[in-house]
Design an enzyme around this catalytic site. Structure first.
Site, short mmCIF file in Angstrom:
data_model
loop_
_atom_site.label_atom_id
_atom_site.label_comp_id
_atom_site.label_asym_id
_atom_site.label_seq_id
_atom_site.Cartn_x
_atom_site.Cartn_y
_atom_site.Cartn_z
N THR A 41 11.21 25.62 -5.35
CA THR A 41 12.59 25.25 -5.05
C THR A 41 12.61 24.40 -3.77
O THR A 41 11.67 24.43 -2.99
CB THR A 41 13.48 26.50 -4.92
OG1 THR A 41 12.93 27.35 -3.90
CG2 THR A 41 13.54 27.26 -6.24
N THR A 86 14.12 23.99 -0.50
CA THR A 86 13.86 24.43 0.88
C THR A 86 12.56 25.20 0.96
O THR A 86 11.80 25.05 1.93
CB THR A 86 15.02 25.29 1.41
OG1 THR A 86 16.22 24.50 1.37
CG2 THR A 86 14.79 25.76 2.83
N CYS A 87 12.26 25.98 -0.06
CA CYS A 87 11.03 26.77 -0.08
C CYS A 87 9.80 25.87 -0.07
O CYS A 87 8.82 26.14 0.62
CB CYS A 87 11.01 27.68 -1.30
SG CYS A 87 12.47 28.73 -1.44
N SER A 88 9.85 24.79 -0.84
CA SER A 88 8.70 23.90 -0.99
C SER A 88 8.62 22.82 0.08
O SER A 88 7.55 22.30 0.36
CB SER A 88 8.74 23.21 -2.36
OG SER A 88 8.51 24.14 -3.38
#
Length: 156
Positions: A45, A47-49
């Site tokens: 996703t 922000t996660c990545s």
């Protein structure tokens, strides 16, 4: 919700490394160690990545120098977590699959995203020593501030 001073709930985790698929309990993974567990709403996703996991990848050696092991938690399966680990060059971080969300729910840090993805983890990070929480940083909805690698490095 889990609090500082609480023991991490017992859970068996699945993760995949170059050596293959493994299962281990929280006691086996976290016992006798200082760890940072950071949780993301989903592998791959935005922000996660683009920010959360990459920050820990960049600072992994600094955590290691402080004797801290890093774990990334997500309500995804072990195969997705391994693919994300490889895509992000995150071999220094153990990727914990919480496929059914049992651990995330036991922490009280779950959220329901409805049709968008269902059960997910809130974005958070915690420090635990020998399985006892010593710091907990939970993000406000839609935020990425207090659970970053930089913020957590300052707490260990």
């Amino acid at each position: 919700m889990i609090q500082i001073g609480d023991h991490l709930p017992e859970q068996e985790f699945t993760f995949i490394t170059e050596a293959g698929k493994h299962s281990a309990t929280g006691a086996e993974l976290f016992g006798g160690k200082k760890v940072v567990i950071f949780a993301v709403p989903g592998a791959f996703t935005p922000t996660c990545s683009q920010a959360h996991l990459p920050g820990f990848v960049v600072l992994a050696d600094q955590f290691k120098d402080k004797g801290v092991e890093l774990y990334c938690l997500s309500v995804n399966d072990a195969f997705v977590m391994r693919a994300w680990q490889q895509a992000q060059n995150a071999d220094a971080i153990t990727m914990l699959a919480d496929g059914a969300g049992h651990f995330t729910r036991a922490l009280g840090l779950d959220k329901d995203t409805g049709d968008f993805g269902g059960l997910r983890a809130q974005r958070f990070a915690l420090v635990a020593e020998n399985g006892v929480v010593t710091a907990l940083q939970v993000e406000a909805p839609g935020k990425f501030e207090v659970s970053s690698a930089e913020a957590m490095l300052a707490l260990v």
